[in-house]
Motif scaffolding. Structure first.
Motif, short mmCIF file in Angstrom:
data_model
loop_
_atom_site.label_atom_id
_atom_site.label_comp_id
_atom_site.label_asym_id
_atom_site.label_seq_id
_atom_site.Cartn_x
_atom_site.Cartn_y
_atom_site.Cartn_z
N PHE A 209 7.49 1.69 6.66
CA PHE A 209 7.84 2.92 7.39
C PHE A 209 6.96 3.06 8.63
CE2 PHE A 209 6.89 7.27 8.56
CZ PHE A 209 8.10 7.93 8.52
N ARG A 210 5.69 2.78 8.47
CA ARG A 210 4.76 2.96 9.60
C ARG A 210 5.08 1.98 10.70
NH1 ARG A 210 -0.55 4.38 5.87
NH2 ARG A 210 0.41 6.26 4.98
N ASP A 211 5.63 0.85 10.31
CA ASP A 211 6.13 -0.13 11.25
C ASP A 211 7.35 0.45 11.99
OD1 ASP A 211 5.82 -2.70 12.06
OD2 ASP A 211 7.21 -3.54 10.58
N ASP A 221 -7.56 6.52 7.17
CA ASP A 221 -6.32 6.49 6.38
C ASP A 221 -5.91 7.92 6.07
OD1 ASP A 221 -7.80 7.40 4.11
OD2 ASP A 221 -8.53 5.35 3.85
N ARG A 222 -4.90 8.09 5.22
CA ARG A 222 -4.39 9.43 4.96
C ARG A 222 -4.92 10.01 3.65
NH1 ARG A 222 -1.02 8.98 9.05
NH2 ARG A 222 0.89 7.74 9.03
N ARG A 223 -5.99 9.40 3.12
CA ARG A 223 -6.42 9.84 1.79
C ARG A 223 -7.05 11.21 1.75
NH1 ARG A 223 -8.89 4.38 -0.67
NH2 ARG A 223 -8.84 3.78 1.51
N VAL A 252 8.92 14.38 -5.20
CA VAL A 252 7.87 13.44 -5.60
C VAL A 252 8.08 12.18 -4.78
CG1 VAL A 252 6.95 11.99 -7.46
CG2 VAL A 252 7.65 14.35 -7.95
N LYS A 253 6.99 11.65 -4.24
CA LYS A 253 7.07 10.50 -3.34
C LYS A 253 5.81 9.67 -3.44
CE LYS A 253 6.91 9.48 1.48
NZ LYS A 253 6.58 9.98 2.78
N PRO A 254 5.87 8.34 -3.57
CA PRO A 254 7.06 7.51 -3.79
C PRO A 254 7.69 7.76 -5.16
CG PRO A 254 5.14 6.17 -3.12
CD PRO A 254 4.64 7.53 -3.48
N VAL A 279 10.74 4.92 -1.34
CA VAL A 279 10.19 4.71 0.00
C VAL A 279 10.36 3.29 0.55
CG1 VAL A 279 8.51 6.57 -0.33
CG2 VAL A 279 7.84 4.18 -0.80
N SER A 280 9.92 3.14 1.80
CA SER A 280 10.15 1.90 2.55
C SER A 280 9.66 0.64 1.83
CB SER A 280 9.49 2.00 3.93
OG SER A 280 8.10 2.26 3.81
N GLY A 281 8.46 0.69 1.26
CA GLY A 281 7.93 -0.51 0.60
C GLY A 281 8.75 -0.88 -0.64
N SER A 318 16.91 7.38 -0.17
CA SER A 318 16.75 5.93 -0.22
C SER A 318 17.42 5.24 0.96
CB SER A 318 17.36 5.38 -1.52
OG SER A 318 17.26 3.97 -1.55
N TYR A 319 16.74 4.21 1.47
CA TYR A 319 17.33 3.38 2.52
C TYR A 319 18.48 2.54 1.95
CZ TYR A 319 12.92 4.84 4.51
OH TYR A 319 11.86 5.61 4.93
N PHE A 320 18.58 2.48 0.63
CA PHE A 320 19.69 1.79 -0.02
C PHE A 320 20.90 2.71 -0.17
CE2 PHE A 320 16.22 -0.75 -2.19
CZ PHE A 320 16.56 -1.98 -1.64
#
Ligand code: PBG
Length: 332
Positions: A209-211, A221-223, A252-254, A279-281, A318-320
């Motif tokens: 996604f970040r790509d 990072d986002r922690r 809820v994500k991922p 998610v993307s991954g 979903s991207y699917f």
């Protein structure tokens, strides 16, 4: 050995042959109308830029996005989640609330030309800031939670002005749902709903996604603002807080590494439609393995989506979404 010599046992096998992921006697079934299709939108016309780490996904100008939505709707997918990628970024992400940016334009065009489509917008700063963090920074380079609330609220109002049905704040700033609710109401958008990215984990699965959004943080990072993967109870509290602040729908994500969190949330918050973000991954790793012939794409995707629904999700982002909905409907 004759069967009369066997002890008593239940025979499950005769039932199995007729139950696969698509059959109508399955306990859990998938339907395109439960899917949300995310799209990365960019300015201009006739633009389509494939995202290398997400096979089949492209950044699209609004006209291209509309064509893709028409295909989706033929398979009953009529909810779309928009992420905007501006041509230029700056420290506070000012393009996020511009009325002529890609998200605002795309939403307006969808509302005018695809009245059946439901428009959901991602409200976050990371796609718009040059440092890639989800909010404005303090002088010492930390994300400034409270200063960011105004930016998110302004952005959400601009999406609602464009016609968004639902705004979805994903920045994980504390208080973001109430800040957005108040700003929407002030602007006369009482009927615009809020989908809280309530329980959002700091996940390694956001890489592609970040790509796509060109939003990887340039440092750190986002922690400090996303949740640690070890936390289950904290997810319940985040969801409770979003509901108390006025969220209409929760998330809820991922999804895949958090099916237990989805299951708990669906039983604890029955009155609130629960979204799960595949998610993307999670998308890219299935594509990568399938392209090597190590797993079968269609069966793997349907099994994964089914697991998310079985865990308790009412809607799956979903991207699917389009591919899966077509497979389910038998459209080739
Ligand atoms: C923005 C945002 C992200 C995703 C959705 N909204 C990225 C992030 O938090 O880094 C990830 C979605 C995906 O991986 O498909 N904050």
């Amino acid at each position: 050995m004759s069967s009369s010599a066997l002890p008593e046992f239940r025979r499950f096998r005769p039932l199995r042959s007729s139950v696969d992921v698509r059959s109508s006697n399955a306990e859990t079934q998938l339907d395109g109308s439960e899917f949300v299709y995310p799209m990365f939108v960019i300015n201009g016309v006739n633009r389509r830029e494939p995202v290398p780490s997400m096979p089949g996904v492209a950044r699209m100008s609004s006209d291209e996005a509309m064509r893709e939505a028409e295909t989706a709707m033929l398979a009953d997918v009529n909810r779309f989640l928009f992420f905007g990628i501006p041509d230029e970024k700056d420290a506070t992400g000012t393009r996020a609330w511009s009325p002529i940016e890609a998200v605002q334009r795309t939403v307006a065009e969808f509302r005018a030309q695809l009245p059946e489509a439901k428009t959901i917008t991602d409200v976050c700063m990371c796609e718009y800031t040059d440092h890639g963090h989800c909010g404005q920074l303090t002088a010492s380079g930390e994300v400034d939670n409270d200063a960011t609330l105004d930016l998110l609220a302004q952005t959400a109002v601009s999406h609602a002005d464009a016609g968004a049905h639902v705004v979805a704040p994903s920045a994980m700033m504390d208080g973001q749902v109430s800040a957005i609710r108040a700003a929407l109401d002030d602007a006369g958008h009482e009927s615009v709903k809020i989908l809280g990215y309530s329980a959002k984990y700091a996940s390694a699965f956001y890489g592609p996604f970040r790509d796509a959004a060109d939003s990887a943080p340039s440092f750190g990072d986002r922690r400090t603002y996303q949740m640690a993967p070890s936390q289950h109870e904290e997810a319940m509290q985040e969801i409770e807080a979003d509901i108390a602040e006025g969220a209409d729908f929760i998330m809820v994500k991922p999804a895949l590494s958090y099916l237990d969190v989805i299951a708990s949330a669906s039983s604890r918050f029955r009155d609130y439609p629960l979204y799960a973000y595949n998610v993307s991954g999670e998308y890219s790793m299935i594509h990568a393995a399938a392209s090597k012939g190590w797993i079968d794409l269609e069966n793997t995707v349907l099994e994964v989506l089914l697991s998310i629904k079985r865990a308790g999700a009412d809607a799956i982002i979903s991207y699917f979404a389009i591919d899966a909905a077509r497979w389910i409907k038998g459209i080739r």
